[in-house]
Design a protein around this motif. Structure first.
Motif, PDB file in Angstrom:
ATOM      1  N   THR A  69       1.392  -9.856   0.163  1.00  0.00           N
ATOM      2  CA  THR A  69       0.402  -8.636   0.187  1.00  0.00           C
ATOM      3  C   THR A  69       1.644  -7.460   0.584  1.00  0.00           C
ATOM      4  O   THR A  69       2.059  -7.427   1.744  1.00  0.00           O
ATOM      5  CB  THR A  69      -0.813  -8.585   1.078  1.00  0.00           C
ATOM      6  OG1 THR A  69      -1.593  -9.517   0.415  1.00  0.00           O
ATOM      7  CG2 THR A  69      -1.498  -7.126   0.952  1.00  0.00           C
ATOM      8  N   LEU A  70       1.679  -6.341  -0.184  1.00  0.00           N
ATOM      9  CA  LEU A  70       2.482  -5.344   0.275  1.00  0.00           C
ATOM     10  C   LEU A  70       1.499  -3.962   0.507  1.00  0.00           C
ATOM     11  O   LEU A  70       0.622  -3.805  -0.347  1.00  0.00           O
ATOM     12  CB  LEU A  70       3.234  -4.678  -0.822  1.00  0.00           C
ATOM     13  CG  LEU A  70       4.752  -5.711  -1.440  1.00  0.00           C
ATOM     14  CD1 LEU A  70       5.004  -5.082  -2.728  1.00  0.00           C
ATOM     15  CD2 LEU A  70       5.700  -5.733  -0.607  1.00  0.00           C
ATOM     16  N   SER A  71       1.817  -3.459   1.668  1.00  0.00           N
ATOM     17  CA  SER A  71       0.723  -2.251   2.141  1.00  0.00           C
ATOM     18  C   SER A  71       1.599  -1.014   2.151  1.00  0.00           C
ATOM     19  O   SER A  71       2.812  -1.038   2.763  1.00  0.00           O
ATOM     20  CB  SER A  71       0.076  -2.659   3.340  1.00  0.00           C
ATOM     21  OG  SER A  71      -0.476  -3.589   3.257  1.00  0.00           O
ATOM     22  N   CYS A  72       1.173  -0.012   1.802  1.00  0.00           N
ATOM     23  CA  CYS A  72       1.916   1.471   2.015  1.00  0.00           C
ATOM     24  C   CYS A  72       1.099   2.171   3.060  1.00  0.00           C
ATOM     25  O   CYS A  72      -0.310   2.545   2.794  1.00  0.00           O
ATOM     26  CB  CYS A  72       1.645   2.134   0.490  1.00  0.00           C
ATOM     27  SG  CYS A  72       2.654   3.605   0.609  1.00  0.00           S
ATOM     28  N   GLN A  73       1.805   2.405   3.903  1.00  0.00           N
ATOM     29  CA  GLN A  73       1.450   3.368   5.288  1.00  0.00           C
ATOM     30  C   GLN A  73       1.711   4.860   4.893  1.00  0.00           C
ATOM     31  O   GLN A  73       3.002   5.110   4.874  1.00  0.00           O
ATOM     32  CB  GLN A  73       1.599   2.768   6.371  1.00  0.00           C
ATOM     33  CG  GLN A  73       1.521   1.275   6.634  1.00  0.00           C
ATOM     34  CD  GLN A  73       1.836   0.696   7.791  1.00  0.00           C
ATOM     35  OE1 GLN A  73       2.729   1.430   8.594  1.00  0.00           O
ATOM     36  NE2 GLN A  73       2.096  -0.749   7.952  1.00  0.00           N
ATOM     37  N   GLY A  74       0.799   5.799   4.923  1.00  0.00           N
ATOM     38  CA  GLY A  74       0.974   7.103   4.729  1.00  0.00           C
ATOM     39  C   GLY A  74      -0.249   7.720   4.588  1.00  0.00           C
ATOM     40  O   GLY A  74      -1.097   7.367   4.040  1.00  0.00           O
ATOM     41  N   ALA A  75       0.024   9.223   4.853  1.00  0.00           N
ATOM     42  CA  ALA A  75      -1.241  10.041   4.591  1.00  0.00           C
ATOM     43  C   ALA A  75      -1.545  10.516   3.092  1.00  0.00           C
ATOM     44  O   ALA A  75      -0.634  10.855   2.399  1.00  0.00           O
ATOM     45  CB  ALA A  75      -1.094  11.264   5.474  1.00  0.00           C
ATOM     46  N   HIS A  76      -2.801  10.506   2.591  1.00  0.00           N
ATOM     47  CA  HIS A  76      -3.009  10.974   1.451  1.00  0.00           C
ATOM     48  C   HIS A  76      -3.565  12.497   1.149  1.00  0.00           C
ATOM     49  O   HIS A  76      -4.003  12.860   2.368  1.00  0.00           O
ATOM     50  CB  HIS A  76      -4.117   9.868   0.931  1.00  0.00           C
ATOM     51  CG  HIS A  76      -3.927   8.877   0.835  1.00  0.00           C
ATOM     52  ND1 HIS A  76      -3.343   8.247  -0.299  1.00  0.00           N
ATOM     53  CD2 HIS A  76      -4.012   7.636   1.558  1.00  0.00           C
ATOM     54  CE1 HIS A  76      -3.045   6.996  -0.153  1.00  0.00           C
ATOM     55  NE2 HIS A  76      -3.314   6.333   1.015  1.00  0.00           N
ATOM     56  N   SER A  77      -3.369  13.076   0.268  1.00  0.00           N
ATOM     57  CA  SER A  77      -3.971  14.557  -0.025  1.00  0.00           C
ATOM     58  C   SER A  77      -5.483  14.318  -0.154  1.00  0.00           C
ATOM     59  O   SER A  77      -6.032  13.351  -0.235  1.00  0.00           O
ATOM     60  CB  SER A  77      -3.443  14.995  -1.278  1.00  0.00           C
ATOM     61  OG  SER A  77      -1.899  15.041  -1.437  1.00  0.00           O
ATOM     62  N   PRO A  78      -6.048  15.508   0.485  1.00  0.00           N
ATOM     63  CA  PRO A  78      -7.573  15.521   0.367  1.00  0.00           C
ATOM     64  C   PRO A  78      -8.079  15.185  -0.980  1.00  0.00           C
ATOM     65  O   PRO A  78      -7.609  15.910  -2.069  1.00  0.00           O
ATOM     66  CB  PRO A  78      -8.030  16.863   0.929  1.00  0.00           C
ATOM     67  CG  PRO A  78      -6.771  17.440   1.597  1.00  0.00           C
ATOM     68  CD  PRO A  78      -5.540  16.629   1.089  1.00  0.00           C
ATOM     69  N   GLN A 117      -3.408   1.533  -5.549  1.00  0.00           N
ATOM     70  CA  GLN A 117      -4.197   1.270  -4.187  1.00  0.00           C
ATOM     71  C   GLN A 117      -3.193   1.182  -3.089  1.00  0.00           C
ATOM     72  O   GLN A 117      -1.811   1.070  -3.347  1.00  0.00           O
ATOM     73  CB  GLN A 117      -5.151  -0.089  -4.356  1.00  0.00           C
ATOM     74  CG  GLN A 117      -6.200  -0.105  -5.336  1.00  0.00           C
ATOM     75  CD  GLN A 117      -7.108   1.051  -4.845  1.00  0.00           C
ATOM     76  OE1 GLN A 117      -7.594   1.348  -3.993  1.00  0.00           O
ATOM     77  NE2 GLN A 117      -7.557   1.673  -6.066  1.00  0.00           N
ATOM     78  N   PRO A 118      -3.438   1.264  -1.970  1.00  0.00           N
ATOM     79  CA  PRO A 118      -2.575   1.320  -0.864  1.00  0.00           C
ATOM     80  C   PRO A 118      -2.177  -0.162  -0.621  1.00  0.00           C
ATOM     81  O   PRO A 118      -1.041  -0.518   0.126  1.00  0.00           O
ATOM     82  CB  PRO A 118      -3.356   1.457   0.511  1.00  0.00           C
ATOM     83  CG  PRO A 118      -4.434   2.487  -0.049  1.00  0.00           C
ATOM     84  CD  PRO A 118      -5.173   1.967  -1.333  1.00  0.00           C
ATOM     85  N   SER A 119      -3.054  -1.200  -1.119  1.00  0.00           N
ATOM     86  CA  SER A 119      -2.406  -2.679  -0.869  1.00  0.00           C
ATOM     87  C   SER A 119      -2.284  -3.059  -2.444  1.00  0.00           C
ATOM     88  O   SER A 119      -2.900  -2.801  -3.307  1.00  0.00           O
ATOM     89  CB  SER A 119      -3.426  -3.378   0.021  1.00  0.00           C
ATOM     90  OG  SER A 119      -3.351  -3.081   1.147  1.00  0.00           O
ATOM     91  N   TYR A 120      -0.995  -3.783  -2.182  1.00  0.00           N
ATOM     92  CA  TYR A 120      -0.836  -4.688  -3.582  1.00  0.00           C
ATOM     93  C   TYR A 120      -0.516  -5.991  -3.378  1.00  0.00           C
ATOM     94  O   TYR A 120       0.497  -6.359  -2.813  1.00  0.00           O
ATOM     95  CB  TYR A 120       0.606  -3.883  -4.340  1.00  0.00           C
ATOM     96  CG  TYR A 120       1.371  -4.171  -5.274  1.00  0.00           C
ATOM     97  CD1 TYR A 120       0.511  -4.987  -6.257  1.00  0.00           C
ATOM     98  CD2 TYR A 120       2.603  -4.146  -5.504  1.00  0.00           C
ATOM     99  CE1 TYR A 120       1.017  -5.638  -7.412  1.00  0.00           C
ATOM    100  CE2 TYR A 120       3.291  -4.870  -6.633  1.00  0.00           C
ATOM    101  CZ  TYR A 120       2.402  -5.288  -7.593  1.00  0.00           C
ATOM    102  OH  TYR A 120       3.139  -5.879  -8.738  1.00  0.00           O
ATOM    103  N   SER A 121      -1.440  -6.752  -3.763  1.00  0.00           N
ATOM    104  CA  SER A 121      -1.272  -8.216  -3.691  1.00  0.00           C
ATOM    105  C   SER A 121      -1.032  -8.856  -4.966  1.00  0.00           C
ATOM    106  O   SER A 121      -1.449  -8.662  -6.208  1.00  0.00           O
ATOM    107  CB  SER A 121      -2.577  -8.928  -3.319  1.00  0.00           C
ATOM    108  OG  SER A 121      -2.866  -8.376  -1.765  1.00  0.00           O
ATOM    109  N   PHE A 122      -0.220 -10.150  -4.781  1.00  0.00           N
ATOM    110  CA  PHE A 122       0.107 -11.017  -5.913  1.00  0.00           C
ATOM    111  C   PHE A 122       0.527 -12.393  -5.385  1.00  0.00           C
ATOM    112  O   PHE A 122       0.945 -12.488  -4.421  1.00  0.00           O
ATOM    113  CB  PHE A 122       1.202 -10.201  -6.608  1.00  0.00           C
ATOM    114  CG  PHE A 122       2.517 -10.019  -6.149  1.00  0.00           C
ATOM    115  CD1 PHE A 122       3.455 -10.975  -5.860  1.00  0.00           C
ATOM    116  CD2 PHE A 122       2.607  -8.738  -5.438  1.00  0.00           C
ATOM    117  CE1 PHE A 122       4.655 -10.605  -5.062  1.00  0.00           C
ATOM    118  CE2 PHE A 122       3.702  -8.311  -4.927  1.00  0.00           C
ATOM    119  CZ  PHE A 122       4.607  -8.973  -4.381  1.00  0.00           C
TER     120      PHE A 122
END
Length: 257
Positions: free
Chosen positions: A68-77, A96-101
Motif C-alpha cells: 500500500t502506497l500512501s500520499c501525504q499532503g494537503a488538498h485543495s478545498p 485516492q490518497p492510498s494506492y494498494s496492489f
C-alpha cells in the motif's frame, strides 16, 4: 518604380505578425496551455512536497506481497484527488490518497504523488524480486544516529531458521528463529552491502545484497569525535550480546555459529 522595403501582410495572415508562417497564434496558445497543464508534474515552486510512504515499509518485496502506497499532503478545498506517477508516467485510474496492489514484476520502479496543495514528492523506489530469500529494509540512505532495520523475508513466508546477517560479507548477527535485525544508532562504519542467509527445510539459501549508506559527518571537535567512537562501541556491544534490549523478542543462539 522601386520595390517597397516592407510588403503588406496578406489579410488571412494578419494575425501571424512575429510568428513563423506555420505556427499561427492559435497553435501557440494551445501549446502554452498544454505546457501549463504539464507544469505540476515537475513540482510547483513555493508549495511543500508531498510524501510517499509504504505499508509494510519495505522497499523490497516478493511477487504477490501486498503493498500500500500512501500520499501525504494537503488538498485543495473541494478537491481530494491525488495524482500518482509510476516511472514518470501518470496513473489516471488512481486518484485516492492510498494506492494498494498485490505486487508483480510490473510494479517495480519509482513512485511519486502530488495533491492540490503540494508539489511533486520525492521518488520511492520499489523492487519486486523473485527469490527464495529477500533482505528487506525501509530505507537505503540512513542518517547518522538513526536505526538500520533489516528483515530476512522468505518466499511465501515459509519457516526460516538459523538466520545470519552479513555486512560486506562478514557475519554480523545470528539467530535461530528471529528474522529481524536492527542497529539502533547508525554511523558511517555501518555503510555497506548487507545480505542474509538461512535454512528453508534442509536447504541453505542466501539473499541478494542490498547497499545501505550512512553519510559520514565531519567531527567539529575532539568531543564530537569521542562521542561517535563511544556510540560505535556501544552499538557493537549490543550486537555481540544477546541479552541486549533490542534482542528481547528472540535471543540469539551463538552456539550454532
Amino acid at each position: 518604380m522601386g520595390v517597397p522595403s516592407v510588403l503588406p501582410l496578406p489579410a488571412a495572415a494578419s494575425g501571424q505578425v512575429g510568428c513563423p508562417p506555420c505556427h499561427p497564434w492559435g497553435h501557440l496558445l494551445l501549446l502554452c496551455t498544454a505546457l501549463l497543464f504539464l507544469a505540476p508534474a515537475a513540482g510547483t515552486p513555493g508549495l511543500p512536497k508531498a510524501v510517499v510512504s509504504l505499508q509494510p515499509p519495505w522497499l523490497q518485496v516478493f511477487p504477490e506481497d501486498n503493498v500500500t502506497l500512501s500520499c501525504q499532503g494537503a488538498h485543495s478545498p473541494g478537491d481530494n484527488s491525488t495524482q500518482w506517477f509510476h516511472d514518470g508516467t501518470a496513473i489516471p485510474t488512481q486518484v485516492q490518497p492510498s494506492y494498494s496492489f498485490r505486487a508483480s514484476s510490473n510494479h517495480s520502479g519509482d513512485y511519486r504523488c502530488q495533491t492540490g496543495q503540494t508539489s511533486l514528492s520525492d521518488p520511492v523506489h520499489l523492487d519486486v524480486t523473485s527469490a527464495w530469500l529477500l533482505l528487506q529494509t525501509p530505507r537505503l540512505l540512513v542518517p547518522q544516529g538513526s536505526p538500520i532495520v533489516l528483515r530476512c523475508h522468505s518466499w511465501k513466508n515459509w519457516r526460516l531458521y538459523k538466520i545470519q546477517f552479513f555486512q560486506d560479507g562478514r557475519p554480523k548477527w545470528f539467530s535461530y528463529t528471529n528474522a529481524s535485525f536492527s542497529i539502533p544508532h547508525a554511523n558511517a562504519s555501518h555503510s555497506g552491502a548487507y545480505h542474509c542467509s538461512g535454512l528453508l527445510g534442509q536447504m541453505q539459501h542466501t539473499s541478494q545484497p542490498v547497499n545501505i549508506t550512512v553519510p559520514a559527518s565531519i567531527a567539529k571537535d575532539t568531543d564530537t569525535a569521542a562521542k561517535a567512537e563511544v556510540e560505535n562501541t556501544i552499538t557493537y556491544s549490543l550486537l555481540l550480546h544477546p541479552e541486549a534490549p533490542e534482542e528481547d523478542a528472540a535471543p540469539s543462539d551463538y552456539q550454532n555459529m
